[in-house]
Scaffold this motif. Sequence first.
Motif, PDB file in Angstrom:
ATOM      1  N   UNK A  80       0.845  -1.199   0.000  1.00  0.00           N
ATOM      2  CA  UNK A  80       0.000   0.000   0.000  1.00  0.00           C
ATOM      3  C   UNK A  80       0.875   1.241   0.000  1.00  0.00           C
ATOM      4  N   UNK A  81       1.877   1.265   0.876  1.00  0.00           N
ATOM      5  CA  UNK A  81       2.760   2.430   0.971  1.00  0.00           C
ATOM      6  C   UNK A  81       3.649   2.569  -0.266  1.00  0.00           C
ATOM      7  N   UNK A  82       4.258   1.481  -0.687  1.00  0.00           N
ATOM      8  CA  UNK A  82       5.196   1.509  -1.808  1.00  0.00           C
ATOM      9  C   UNK A  82       4.532   1.913  -3.122  1.00  0.00           C
ATOM     10  N   UNK A  83       3.323   1.419  -3.346  1.00  0.00           N
ATOM     11  CA  UNK A  83       2.638   1.660  -4.624  1.00  0.00           C
ATOM     12  C   UNK A  83       1.516   2.688  -4.534  1.00  0.00           C
ATOM     13  N   UNK A  84       1.330   3.298  -3.362  1.00  0.00           N
ATOM     14  CA  UNK A  84       0.294   4.309  -3.213  1.00  0.00           C
ATOM     15  C   UNK A  84      -1.101   3.778  -3.472  1.00  0.00           C
ATOM     16  N   UNK A  85      -1.392   2.578  -2.980  1.00  0.00           N
ATOM     17  CA  UNK A  85      -2.696   1.955  -3.240  1.00  0.00           C
ATOM     18  C   UNK A  85      -3.770   2.638  -2.399  1.00  0.00           C
ATOM     19  N   UNK A  86      -4.774   3.168  -3.062  1.00  0.00           N
ATOM     20  CA  UNK A  86      -5.897   3.832  -2.397  1.00  0.00           C
ATOM     21  C   UNK A  86      -7.165   3.503  -3.179  1.00  0.00           C
ATOM     22  N   UNK A  87      -8.267   4.002  -2.688  1.00  0.00           N
ATOM     23  CA  UNK A  87      -9.520   3.846  -3.414  1.00  0.00           C
ATOM     24  C   UNK A  87     -10.210   2.531  -3.132  1.00  0.00           C
ATOM     25  N   UNK A  88     -11.182   2.229  -3.975  1.00  0.00           N
ATOM     26  CA  UNK A  88     -12.015   1.041  -3.788  1.00  0.00           C
ATOM     27  C   UNK A  88     -11.309  -0.222  -4.269  1.00  0.00           C
ATOM     28  N   UNK A  89     -11.560  -1.302  -3.548  1.00  0.00           N
ATOM     29  CA  UNK A  89     -10.972  -2.593  -3.893  1.00  0.00           C
ATOM     30  C   UNK A  89     -11.986  -3.689  -3.592  1.00  0.00           C
ATOM     31  N   UNK A  90     -11.649  -4.880  -4.026  1.00  0.00           N
ATOM     32  CA  UNK A  90     -12.488  -6.053  -3.832  1.00  0.00           C
ATOM     33  C   UNK A  90     -11.641  -7.118  -3.146  1.00  0.00           C
ATOM     34  N   UNK A  91     -12.233  -7.837  -2.220  1.00  0.00           N
ATOM     35  CA  UNK A  91     -11.571  -8.991  -1.606  1.00  0.00           C
ATOM     36  C   UNK A  91     -12.350 -10.235  -1.997  1.00  0.00           C
ATOM     37  N   UNK A  92     -11.637 -11.227  -2.545  1.00  0.00           N
ATOM     38  CA  UNK A  92     -12.246 -12.510  -2.860  1.00  0.00           C
ATOM     39  C   UNK A  92     -11.334 -13.608  -2.341  1.00  0.00           C
ATOM     40  N   UNK A  93     -11.948 -14.712  -1.941  1.00  0.00           N
ATOM     41  CA  UNK A  93     -11.207 -15.879  -1.484  1.00  0.00           C
ATOM     42  C   UNK A  93     -11.533 -17.054  -2.373  1.00  0.00           C
TER      43      UNK A  93
END
Length: 190
Positions: A80-93
């Motif tokens: 998250x920090x290294x790539x600046x990941x923000x915003x909406x996401x989805x979690x699937x298993x």
Amino acid sequence: MADAENYFEAELLKHLHGALEAGLILVEADSAGYFSKLAQCYPVAGSKIRWSHIPGSIERHESAAHLQLAAGRDFFGEMVALHGLTGQAVHIGDSAVGFALLASVEEFARHLDALPSIPQHHYFVAADYSWCLALGMEGGMSFGRMVNGNAGTRLCTVISAELASAGSADACFDDPSIDRERLRTSNRHG
């Protein structure tokens, strides 16, 4: 709120109850469509992403079982920090939980004590599929980004019969038809 189909779903919904009630996390009953789209955007072998075929992907492994949850949380935070990941996401298993979760990256980060504790492979994917972060139940941790609308800039093709004689089980080719012919020619004359 969604109904649980099994023990793991019930436990996860119980843990996420406050965030679900507040609308910070949404549950979508079926995750199959998300897996289909993931397979269209990233190279896969069976049910796993082929991280080695994604330019710039990052893979790590924690073999000590008692350290895997902490290592997964740390990896998530680092990516998250290294790539600046923000915003909406989805979690699937891929097995124990059949529904998909939709939330912000920040909200998922707040629940990393509950999500990876469920025995399955976990995929956190940007809403636009531009990145994917996976935490495996055997300690594998991976991250990759799509390049030019696809995670691989080359077309991955398995040509087991032809490549077996060349000493390899599979390969990635920029143009399979040209490389397949080149392989046939080199095998005849080599």
